[in-house]
Design an enzyme around this catalytic site. Structure first.
Site, PDB file in Angstrom:
ATOM      1  N   SER A 121      10.969  -5.480   6.203  1.00 57.94           N
ATOM      2  CA  SER A 121       9.639  -4.934   5.949  1.00 57.94           C
ATOM      3  C   SER A 121       9.217  -4.067   7.131  1.00 57.94           C
ATOM      4  O   SER A 121       9.014  -4.559   8.241  1.00 57.94           O
ATOM      5  CB  SER A 121       8.620  -6.062   5.756  1.00 57.94           C
ATOM      6  OG  SER A 121       7.329  -5.500   5.764  1.00 57.94           O
ATOM      7  N   HIS A 132      11.699  -2.024   2.953  1.00 56.87           N
ATOM      8  CA  HIS A 132      10.512  -2.451   2.216  1.00 56.87           C
ATOM      9  C   HIS A 132       9.278  -1.801   2.836  1.00 56.87           C
ATOM     10  O   HIS A 132       9.033  -1.926   4.039  1.00 56.87           O
ATOM     11  CB  HIS A 132      10.413  -3.981   2.282  1.00 56.87           C
ATOM     12  CG  HIS A 132       9.311  -4.567   1.465  1.00 56.87           C
ATOM     13  ND1 HIS A 132       9.404  -4.744   0.100  1.00 56.87           N
ATOM     14  CD2 HIS A 132       8.081  -5.012   1.815  1.00 56.87           C
ATOM     15  CE1 HIS A 132       8.282  -5.292  -0.349  1.00 56.87           C
ATOM     16  NE2 HIS A 132       7.453  -5.463   0.674  1.00 56.87           N
ATOM     17  N   ASP A 191       5.226  -1.457   2.732  1.00 54.81           N
ATOM     18  CA  ASP A 191       4.004  -2.106   2.264  1.00 54.81           C
ATOM     19  C   ASP A 191       2.841  -1.124   2.251  1.00 54.81           C
ATOM     20  O   ASP A 191       2.346  -0.723   3.309  1.00 54.81           O
ATOM     21  CB  ASP A 191       3.691  -3.312   3.157  1.00 54.81           C
ATOM     22  CG  ASP A 191       4.637  -4.475   2.883  1.00 54.81           C
ATOM     23  OD1 ASP A 191       4.724  -4.890   1.709  1.00 54.81           O
ATOM     24  OD2 ASP A 191       5.298  -4.946   3.829  1.00 54.81           O
ATOM     25  N   MET A 245      -0.929  -0.649   1.441  1.00 55.78           N
ATOM     26  CA  MET A 245      -2.141  -1.467   1.250  1.00 55.78           C
ATOM     27  C   MET A 245      -3.368  -0.569   1.306  1.00 55.78           C
ATOM     28  O   MET A 245      -3.447   0.321   2.170  1.00 55.78           O
ATOM     29  CB  MET A 245      -2.241  -2.511   2.371  1.00 55.78           C
ATOM     30  CG  MET A 245      -1.027  -3.414   2.505  1.00 55.78           C
ATOM     31  SD  MET A 245      -1.320  -4.692   3.738  1.00 55.78           S
ATOM     32  CE  MET A 245       0.324  -5.404   3.873  1.00 55.78           C
ATOM     33  N   HIS A 286       6.017  -1.517  -2.147  1.00 56.48           N
ATOM     34  CA  HIS A 286       5.217  -2.633  -2.647  1.00 56.48           C
ATOM     35  C   HIS A 286       3.759  -2.209  -2.555  1.00 56.48           C
ATOM     36  O   HIS A 286       3.213  -2.121  -1.452  1.00 56.48           O
ATOM     37  CB  HIS A 286       5.521  -3.866  -1.768  1.00 56.48           C
ATOM     38  CG  HIS A 286       4.691  -5.056  -2.078  1.00 56.48           C
ATOM     39  ND1 HIS A 286       4.606  -6.131  -1.203  1.00 56.48           N
ATOM     40  CD2 HIS A 286       3.917  -5.374  -3.149  1.00 56.48           C
ATOM     41  CE1 HIS A 286       3.813  -7.047  -1.723  1.00 56.48           C
ATOM     42  NE2 HIS A 286       3.381  -6.611  -2.900  1.00 56.48           N
ATOM     43  N   MET A 295       0.111  -2.799  -2.766  1.00 55.15           N
ATOM     44  CA  MET A 295      -0.980  -3.768  -2.777  1.00 55.15           C
ATOM     45  C   MET A 295      -2.271  -2.963  -2.856  1.00 55.15           C
ATOM     46  O   MET A 295      -2.991  -2.802  -1.870  1.00 55.15           O
ATOM     47  CB  MET A 295      -0.896  -4.645  -1.522  1.00 55.15           C
ATOM     48  CG  MET A 295       0.241  -5.651  -1.606  1.00 55.15           C
ATOM     49  SD  MET A 295       0.773  -6.243   0.002  1.00 55.15           S
ATOM     50  CE  MET A 295       1.916  -4.929   0.446  1.00 55.15           C
ATOM     51  N   MET A 337       5.360 -13.333  -4.364  1.00 59.68           N
ATOM     52  CA  MET A 337       4.781 -13.411  -3.011  1.00 59.68           C
ATOM     53  C   MET A 337       4.862 -14.849  -2.518  1.00 59.68           C
ATOM     54  O   MET A 337       4.452 -15.778  -3.219  1.00 59.68           O
ATOM     55  CB  MET A 337       3.306 -12.974  -3.022  1.00 59.68           C
ATOM     56  CG  MET A 337       3.035 -11.492  -3.168  1.00 59.68           C
ATOM     57  SD  MET A 337       3.792 -10.399  -1.946  1.00 59.68           S
ATOM     58  CE  MET A 337       3.257 -11.066  -0.383  1.00 59.68           C
ATOM     59  N   ASP A 392       8.875 -12.364  -0.786  1.00 57.07           N
ATOM     60  CA  ASP A 392       8.241 -11.576   0.271  1.00 57.07           C
ATOM     61  C   ASP A 392       7.209 -12.414   0.993  1.00 57.07           C
ATOM     62  O   ASP A 392       6.214 -12.828   0.392  1.00 57.07           O
ATOM     63  CB  ASP A 392       7.585 -10.338  -0.392  1.00 57.07           C
ATOM     64  CG  ASP A 392       6.965  -9.382   0.605  1.00 57.07           C
ATOM     65  OD1 ASP A 392       7.109  -9.592   1.817  1.00 57.07           O
ATOM     66  OD2 ASP A 392       6.324  -8.402   0.145  1.00 57.07           O
TER      67      ASP A 392
END
Ligand code: DX5
Ligand code: ZN
Length: 226
Positions: free
Chosen positions: A10, A35, A37, A39, A68, A70, A143, A177
Site C-alpha cells: 500500500s 495498492h 488508496d 480517500m 481502492h 474510499m 477490509m 486490506d
C-alpha cells in the site's frame, strides 16, 4: 482451483514525495501490484490522492495500479481514473447499492478491472449479487480494519467473510486490506485470501523483499491445500 498470489504494497505508507522511486523500490522487492488508496475526506476521515497523482505515477511505471476508492461518489471518478491509467477500480458496496451495475459497466468501458470492497461492519451477503450478476466484479476486497488509515490492527473476525467467499467462489480474487504482515498472513491465507495489501509491515521493514516473499509463500501454500 488454485488462485494466484498478488502481493500489493500500500503506497499510503510510502514517501509520497518520492512516489515514483518508492514504486520502483517495491517492484524490485517483488511486489505484484501497487495498492493506491484514494480517500475523499468524506467516506473516510482522511484525504489522500486522486487521478492526477495516478497519472503522474503512470508515467514512471507499467505496474498494475490497484486503486481502492474510499469515496462517497465512485461513479464520478471512473472516467478520470481510467484516463489516468488506473488498472483496477475497487469501489465500496456501502455507497453503490443503487448504481453498482452502471458503475461496473463504466469501469470496464474505461479499461479497468472492477472490484468491490466492504467495511468491517458490512455483511458479506451484500456483495454476492455483485459477484453473481450478469456483469460481475472480478475481485472482492474484505477490509480487515476500518478504512481511513494505515498502521491499524488486523481484525481476525473478518476471516469468516473470506472463508464464506472462498467456499462460494473457488477462483475469485479475494483481497484483504489492513494490518497484514508476517504475523497475520497465515490466518488470512488459510481463510482463502490471495491478494494481500500491506502498508506499514512492508514499508516499515528493514528488508521489504523478505516480507513480500514470506507473504507470497504463505498464500501459495494455502492455495495449494485449499
Ligand atoms: C486503509 C487502507 C489500507 C492501508 C493498509 O484504509 O485501505 O490500504 O494503507 O495499511 P496497513 O497495512 O498499514 O494496515
Ligand atoms: Zn486500501
Amino acid at each position: 482451483m488454485a488462485v494466484e498470489a498478488k502481493i500489493a504494497p500500500s503506497m499510503l505508507s510510502s514517501d509520497f514525495a518520492n512516489l515514483a522511486s518508492e514504486a520502483e523500490r517495491m517492484l524490485n522487492c517483488g511486489a505484484d501490484w501497487l495498492h493506491m488508496d484514494i480517500m475523499d475526506g468524506h467516506f473516510v476521515p482522511n484525504l489522500t490522492i486522486g487521478a492526477p497523482v495516478i497519472e503522474s505515477l503512470r508515467k514512471h511505471t507499467k505496474a498494475y495500479l490497484d486503486c481502492h476508492l474510499m469515496v462517497t461518489n465512485p461513479l464520478d471518478y471512473v472516467e478520470a481514473m481510467g484516463k489516468a491509467g488506473a488498472s483496477g477500480f475497487t469501489f465500496h458496496v456501502e455507497v453503490s447499492k443503487e448504481n453498482w451495475q452502471e458503475l461496473v459497466q463504466k469501469i470496464k468501458l474505461n479499461g479497468m478491472r472492477p472490484g468491490v470492497a466492504l467495511k468491517p461492519g458490512t455483511p458479506i451477503e451484500e456483495v454476492y449479487p455483485l459477484v453473481e450478476g450478469e456483469n460481475p466484479v472480478e475481485m472482492v476486497l474484505v477490509m480487515t480494519v476500518e478504512p481511513g488509515f494505515g498502521g491499524q490492527k488486523f481484525m481476525p473476525n473478518m476471516m469468516d467473510k473470506v472463508r464464506a467467499l472462498r467456499s462460494r467462489y473457488p477462483s475469485l480474487d479475494i483481497e484483504v486490506d489492513g494490518g497484514l504482515g508476517p504475523s497475520t498472513i497465515d490466518v488470512a491465507a488459510s481463510a482463502g485470501a490471495n491478494c494481500i495489501v500491506a502498508g506499514s509491515s512492508v514499508f516499515g521493514a528493514p528488508e521489504p523483499a523478505q516480507v513480500i516473499s514470506l507473504m507470497r509463500t504463505s498464500v501459495e501454500k494455502a492455495s495449494k491445500s485449499n
